[in-house]
Design an enzyme around this catalytic site. Structure first.
Site, short mmCIF file in Angstrom:
data_model
loop_
_atom_site.label_atom_id
_atom_site.label_comp_id
_atom_site.label_asym_id
_atom_site.label_seq_id
_atom_site.Cartn_x
_atom_site.Cartn_y
_atom_site.Cartn_z
N SER A 266 9.48 13.82 15.79
CA SER A 266 9.61 12.73 14.82
C SER A 266 11.01 12.13 14.82
O SER A 266 11.18 10.90 14.83
CB SER A 266 9.22 13.20 13.41
OG SER A 266 9.86 14.41 13.09
N HIS B 142 3.25 19.53 15.60
CA HIS B 142 4.48 19.25 14.84
C HIS B 142 4.13 19.37 13.35
O HIS B 142 3.70 20.43 12.92
CB HIS B 142 4.98 17.87 15.28
CG HIS B 142 6.37 17.51 14.85
ND1 HIS B 142 7.28 18.42 14.40
CD2 HIS B 142 7.01 16.31 14.81
CE1 HIS B 142 8.42 17.80 14.09
NE2 HIS B 142 8.27 16.52 14.33
N HIS C 58 8.17 28.43 17.94
CA HIS C 58 9.03 27.26 17.78
C HIS C 58 9.69 26.91 19.11
O HIS C 58 9.98 27.81 19.91
CB HIS C 58 10.11 27.50 16.72
CG HIS C 58 10.68 26.23 16.17
ND1 HIS C 58 11.75 25.59 16.75
CD2 HIS C 58 10.28 25.45 15.14
CE1 HIS C 58 12.00 24.49 16.07
NE2 HIS C 58 11.12 24.37 15.09
N ARG D 237 13.76 28.65 6.54
CA ARG D 237 13.02 27.83 5.57
C ARG D 237 11.75 28.57 5.14
O ARG D 237 11.33 28.50 3.99
CB ARG D 237 12.70 26.46 6.17
CG ARG D 237 13.96 25.68 6.58
CD ARG D 237 13.63 24.47 7.41
NE ARG D 237 12.91 24.82 8.63
CZ ARG D 237 12.29 23.94 9.42
NH1 ARG D 237 12.31 22.66 9.11
NH2 ARG D 237 11.67 24.34 10.52
N ASP E 281 6.17 26.00 8.52
CA ASP E 281 4.81 25.66 8.07
C ASP E 281 3.99 26.87 7.66
O ASP E 281 2.94 26.72 7.03
CB ASP E 281 4.08 24.90 9.17
CG ASP E 281 4.73 23.57 9.47
OD1 ASP E 281 5.31 22.98 8.55
OD2 ASP E 281 4.68 23.13 10.64
#
Ligand code: CMX
Length: 424
Positions: free
Chosen positions: A234, A264, A310, A319, A365
């Site tokens: 992105s 993504h 990743h 995160r 995620d």
């Protein structure tokens, strides 16, 4: 009160000087080689662009302007993070207020946006609706207007900032409106000029939140997803489109179209689907053996374990850890959250044994969906929209800086397979 524009205006001459000197002193130094495998393999690891807003360290994760995300940034509000991304410094209370006022002045969503979104097919993906909402506002672009009037190169950053502030002000309003229209929740709820950006988004979704915890979670969510250096799909797409001097409405919506891909940003909708599949199959939390077998069945069917692996990270994503800590504090007994914790405990081992993924650890995620689900936001195709509202901060910050520094149009050289066979 110093505005973000004033702050940038004072910093930009120094930044230009710094880049000019860096190129003059080190312009001929080699920072990366490219192998044939990398040329065929998504340019993984090739150092060929600059991003100063944040860095992703394989062993430490997201570092924003020198500050690792778990070192105090998770308590900050997203508007403070946007200021940090752009200027390299956390804002004072006054500066945060001035940015909130900047948003409040620009938060009105024109009626035609709602008309267009309501006219879209009922089964449209929320990401397609969000990106359409942004694109139909493109005609407002100050960048495009000023460019057609012949603005000087040194002024590009000013309308890029203006368009970005307009975009960031309306984005949560449009995003929340997409939720309400797409899932028949009632009319869009207007922006409350007395609330911060994150609390506003939470409120405009219309989720019942008597304790205020959902607002707290949204602030965290918007802070954690804000930026992930420059090479991800992105950011890189937004960078490339913006480099053609397409305005921020075009560039950000292009970047978000990339975020809508399942490898993504869309992975977060797939992650919760994976967790709910487990819950349904085993009627609640499985045993460790059942979970491992389920993971093997998934891998043997040629599918990926969503939320794991990743392209850059080689450690559990901090995160994800931040979400896990939030979940432990606020909803430790939630059955879906419990499965997320179990997956973290058992799946990295399975992926290691499987031996393909270079990083068997969770990415951002893997955990976020279970928290959204807990607070009643259960429509998981919507989750990438939340990611988008946050990630637009990083994309806009990178774009404004690129226009301020006169970064030219992106144009790497491609070669043919024939060329590789003859030359490599
Ligand atoms: N489950 C199963 N296999 C996996 C895997 C996973 N979670 N992660 C990687 N692999 C496989 C890859 O498919 C690849 O297989 P092939 O050699 O057969 O093509 C192999 O392991 C090597 O891949 P890698 O170099 O470790 O990972 P990549 O850099 O190619 O891809 C990513 C990274 C995120 C796309 C990948 O790990 C993946 O598909 N994960 C699941 C989807 C996901 O969680 N995406 C969200 C990422 C966060 C984000 O960008 O938003």
């Amino acid at each position: 009160m110093a505005s973000l524009k004033d702050k940038l205006a004072s910093q930009i001459p120094g930044l230009r000087e710094e880049i000019k000197n860096v190129i003059a002193e080190r312009g001929e130094k080699v920072i990366s080689d490219v192998t044939v495998q990398q040329a065929y393999g998504g340019m993984r690891g090739v150092k060929a662009m600059i991003c100063d807003t944040s860095v992703v360290d394989p062993g430490k994760g997201l570092i924003i302007r020198g500050i690792p995300i778990l070192e105090g940034l998770t308590e900050k509000w997203p508007e403070e993070i946007f200021w940090l991304l752009l200027t390299g410094k956390l804002p004072t209370e006054e500066e945060t207020k001035s940015l909130q006022e900047d948003y409040a002045k620009r938060c009105e969503v024109p009626g035609y946006v709602w008309d267009v979104l309501r006219a879209m097919p009922k089964e449209s993906h929320p990401m397609a609706m969000l990106d359409t909402g942004i694109l139909v506002m493109e005609h407002e672009s100050q960048f495009r207007k000023r460019y057609s009037e012949g603005m000087k190169k040194t002024e590009y950053w000013e309308p890029a900032l203006e368009d970005s502030l307009r975009l960031l002000a309306v984005l949560p309003v449009i995003a929340a409106g997409v939720y309400r229209i797409r899932y028949d929740k009632g009319d869009p709820i207007p922006y409350d000029k007395n609330l911060d950006w994150g609390a506003n988004y939470a409120t405009m979704l219309g989720i019942d939140d008597p304790s205020g915890e959902f607002k707290e979670m949204m602030r965290l969510y918007l802070t954690l997803h804000c930026d992930h250096e420059g090479g991800n799909v992105s950011a890189n797409t937004c960078h490339t489109v913006g480099s053609a001097l397409s305005d921020p409405f075009y560039a950000v919506s292009a970047g978000l179209n990339g975020l809508a891909g399942p490898l993504h940003g869309l992975a977060n909708q797939e992650c919760l689907g994976f967790v709910l599949q487990i819950e349904e199959k085993f009627g609640g939390a499985p045993t460790a053996d059942q979970l491992k077998q389920f993971a093997w069945d998934t891998l043997n069917a040629g599918k990926v374990i969503p939320g794991y692996g990743h392209a850059v990270l080689r450690c559990p994503d901090p995160r994800f850890i931040a979400f896990l800590e939030f979940g432990k504090k606020h909803c430790a007994d939630d059955p879906v959250f419990k499965i997320v914790s179990m997956i973290f405990e058992h799946i990295p081992g399975v992926l290691m044994e499987h031996g393909k993924a270079k990083n068997p650890q969770p990415n951002v995620d893997a955990g976020s969906g279970s928290l959204l689900y807990h607070y009643g936001l259960k429509e998981f195709p919507y989750y990438t929209v939340l990611f988008s509202v946050s990630r637009a901060m990083g994309m806009c910050a990178q774009l404004i800086l690129n226009r301020a520094l006169g970064i030219p149009i992106t144009r790497p050289k491609s070669v043919s397979t024939e060329w590789i066979k003859e030359n490599a």
